[in-house]
Design a protein around this motif. Structure first.
Motif, short mmCIF file in Angstrom:
data_model
loop_
_atom_site.label_atom_id
_atom_site.label_comp_id
_atom_site.label_asym_id
_atom_site.label_seq_id
_atom_site.Cartn_x
_atom_site.Cartn_y
_atom_site.Cartn_z
N UNK A 331 0.82 -1.21 0.00
CA UNK A 331 0.00 0.00 0.00
C UNK A 331 0.86 1.26 0.00
N UNK A 332 0.34 2.38 -0.54
CA UNK A 332 1.11 3.64 -0.55
C UNK A 332 1.57 4.01 0.85
N UNK A 333 2.84 4.40 0.95
CA UNK A 333 3.42 4.64 2.27
C UNK A 333 4.60 5.59 2.16
N UNK A 334 4.98 6.13 3.31
CA UNK A 334 6.24 6.88 3.46
C UNK A 334 7.20 6.02 4.27
N UNK A 335 8.49 6.12 3.97
CA UNK A 335 9.48 5.28 4.64
C UNK A 335 10.52 6.14 5.33
N UNK A 336 10.90 5.72 6.55
CA UNK A 336 11.89 6.44 7.33
C UNK A 336 12.88 5.45 7.94
N UNK A 337 14.13 5.89 8.08
CA UNK A 337 15.12 5.08 8.78
C UNK A 337 16.17 6.01 9.38
N UNK A 338 16.78 5.59 10.50
CA UNK A 338 17.91 6.33 11.07
C UNK A 338 19.23 5.62 10.78
N UNK A 345 21.07 4.54 -2.29
CA UNK A 345 20.30 3.32 -2.01
C UNK A 345 19.33 3.58 -0.86
N UNK A 346 18.40 4.51 -1.08
CA UNK A 346 17.55 5.00 0.00
C UNK A 346 16.45 4.02 0.37
N UNK A 347 15.72 4.36 1.42
CA UNK A 347 14.74 3.44 2.02
C UNK A 347 13.63 3.03 1.05
N UNK A 348 13.21 3.96 0.18
CA UNK A 348 12.09 3.65 -0.71
C UNK A 348 12.39 2.49 -1.65
N UNK A 349 13.68 2.23 -1.91
CA UNK A 349 14.03 1.20 -2.89
C UNK A 349 13.77 -0.22 -2.36
N UNK A 354 10.27 -2.59 -8.33
CA UNK A 354 11.29 -2.87 -9.34
C UNK A 354 12.53 -3.43 -8.66
N UNK A 355 13.53 -3.79 -9.48
CA UNK A 355 14.69 -4.53 -9.00
C UNK A 355 15.73 -3.57 -8.42
N UNK A 356 15.52 -3.16 -7.14
CA UNK A 356 16.45 -2.28 -6.44
C UNK A 356 16.34 -2.54 -4.95
N UNK A 357 17.23 -1.95 -4.14
CA UNK A 357 17.23 -2.28 -2.72
C UNK A 357 17.80 -1.15 -1.88
N UNK A 358 17.50 -1.21 -0.58
CA UNK A 358 18.09 -0.30 0.40
C UNK A 358 19.45 -0.85 0.84
N UNK A 359 20.43 0.07 1.01
CA UNK A 359 21.76 -0.34 1.46
C UNK A 359 22.25 0.69 2.47
N UNK A 360 22.49 0.23 3.69
CA UNK A 360 22.93 1.12 4.75
C UNK A 360 24.21 0.65 5.41
#
Length: 468
Positions: A331-338, A345-349, A354-360
């Motif tokens: 569902x439509x959402x906003x994403x946050x991370x500390x 490679x931000x949180x939305x990915x 699609x073929x992408x990911x978050x990297x922290x």
């Protein structure tokens, strides 16, 4: 008869030795003025017989439409089967077809579209087939076959067959030989660009979205439902073209409000390069830098012989799945991370379709990654994968999955005031079924919490949520 189009050719290109740099500058200048056009246009198209007015009159009229960027090109199409319904649909699927020297897959493609769609999905679809060959006898014979086989879809308004008369076309002789292509190849791809422009022009006001397919394609089951999930998940984000196949001009989705610009773009540069190359320029000029491609692919190339000279074409999309039934809803959402994000490679990915990911960078105890829904949602299943095949240590080694309610504002952004733990990550992954049976409230937040610090970086590869 061709003087106006030849003048346009001279205006558009000074025959410089370096074609691509000049083309980039010219496209940028033209699109700059076009980016702020009004999005509401009226399509003027009527049923006609092929009684040709003077060609010079038609070329002058088309040239005037082309240069004023005022919306759709004024073309009087010939309706071969069906008529548009007054109500806008969700999706128009466009197919352009010409006579092939070997093989013909159009009937199979149309059949696949309808067979792989449910009754409810068909209510939201209109298929527009443009018979773009100048051999009118071939067009008449093929439309008879289509009308016999798909009569009920034509009557229901699910299928239209159209033809743009030859006199509306620019000159296809003496075209520029970019990339040292042979003359017949240049003529073929240039005409194809104009074919697509006329098809897009016709479809501008039929629906909210437009999907381009080729005429030798198989569809996955319930592809519209999968497509709608992807579109919904990208609400609030900017995009020009979403790709549901990695091949050619197959499975490319546009918002209908962008079609007039694309029509003018194809007309202006029809002889410069193949359509799939032009589309890359168009997407970039409208500020979508990266490809946004959905996996698994929803469409598969099935033709064995190309429409160009009947050459063999065995290309297949190895990401295609005929039964893409397990597509998450997200569902439509906003994403946050500390967690410190690496590059872009931000949180939305991690939440993307699609073929992408978050990297922290290495997370610490208490760090979080939270999804805040725009509206409370009833979630049935949650599945989260971390790490990748080539970075198997960049997983969440110690973490918990929580869901929350009662949204409040905090210094760290909007979060829920209370959470319930659903489970712990094992080997970097978690899969919780029947969430709606375990939680008595509509969920507002889904949160990943790091329960122990780690030295490894963290990749959140995929977050998949299914609603009830």
């Amino acid at each position: 008869m061709r003087l106006v189009w030849k003048s346009l050719d001279k205006m558009r290109c000074f025959r410089k030795r370096s074609t691509i740099p000049f083309l980039g500058v010219l496209i940028t200048c033209l699109l700059f003025f076009n980016l702020y056009m009004e999005d509401g246009y009226v399509l003027e198209a009527g049923k006609r017989q092929l009684m040709h007015p003077s060609n010079s009159e038609r070329y002058v009229h088309t040239f005037r439409d082309l240069t004023n960027f005022s919306g759709t090109i004024n073309v009087t199409y010939r309706y071969l089967a069906g008529n548009p319904l007054p109500r806008k649909k969700y999706l128009t699927i466009g197919l352009s077809s010409v006579k092939r020297k070997r093989g013909n897959y159009l009937m199979e493609t149309i059949k696949s579209i309808f067979d792989q769609s449910s009754y409810e999905e068909l209510k939201e679809i209109v298929v527009v087939v443009q018979l773009a060959d100048f051999d009118l006898a071939w067009c008449e014979k093929l439309v008879q076959d289509i009308s016999r086989k798909f009569a009920h879809h034509i009557i229901a308004g699910h299928l239209l067959v159209i033809h743009a008369p030859e006199e509306y076309y620019p000159s296809l002789d003496g075209l520029k030989r970019n990339y040292d292509d042979p003359e017949d190849r240049v003529r073929f791809r240039s005409k194809q660009n104009v074919d697509y422009a006329f098809l897009l022009n016709f479809c501008t006001n039929l629906s909210d979205f437009y999907m381009m397919l080729e005429d030798d394609v198989l569809c996955s089951r319930n592809f519209l439902t999968s497509l709608k999930k992807v579109v919904t998940s990208r609400e609030g984000s900017y995009w020009v073209m979403l790709e549901f196949s990695k091949l050619g001009y197959i499975g490319k989705l546009y918002q209908s409000r962008d079609l007039p610009r694309l029509v003018h773009f194809l007309f202006m540069f029809y002889q410069e390069m193949p359509c799939d190359w032009l589309l890359i320029h168009f997407r970039g000029l409208l500020a979508q830098k990266d490809v946004i491609r959905f996996k698994p692919s929803l469409f598969q190339h099935m033709g064995y012989y190309s429409s160009y000279k009947g050459a063999e074409n065995k290309l297949k999309d190895d990401d295609f799945e005929e039964d893409s039934i397990d597509i998450p809803d997200n569902p439509p959402a906003s994403l946050y991370t500390n967690i410190n994000v690496f590059e872009n490679y931000d949180a939305t990915k991690a939440y993307s379709s699609v073929d992408e990911y978050f990297w922290g960078k290495p997370p610490s105890t208490g760090d979080f990654f939270v999804i805040v829904f725009h509206e409370p949602s009833n979630i049935s299943n949650i599945k989260i994968l971390t790490g990748t095949d080539d970075r198997q240590n960049d997983i969440l080694h110690h973490g918990a999955l929580e869901v929350g309610e009662k949204l409040v504002g905090t210094k760290r952004g909007r979060q829920c005031s209370s959470y319930i733990t659903l489970g712990e990550f094992k080997n970097g992954n978690i899969d919780v079924q029947d969430v709606d049976h375990k939680i008595a409230f509509a969920i507002q937040c889904v949160r990943i919490v790091v329960t122990a610090s780690q030295n490894e970086w963290l990749i959140i590869r995929k977050i998949s949520l299914w609603t009830t």
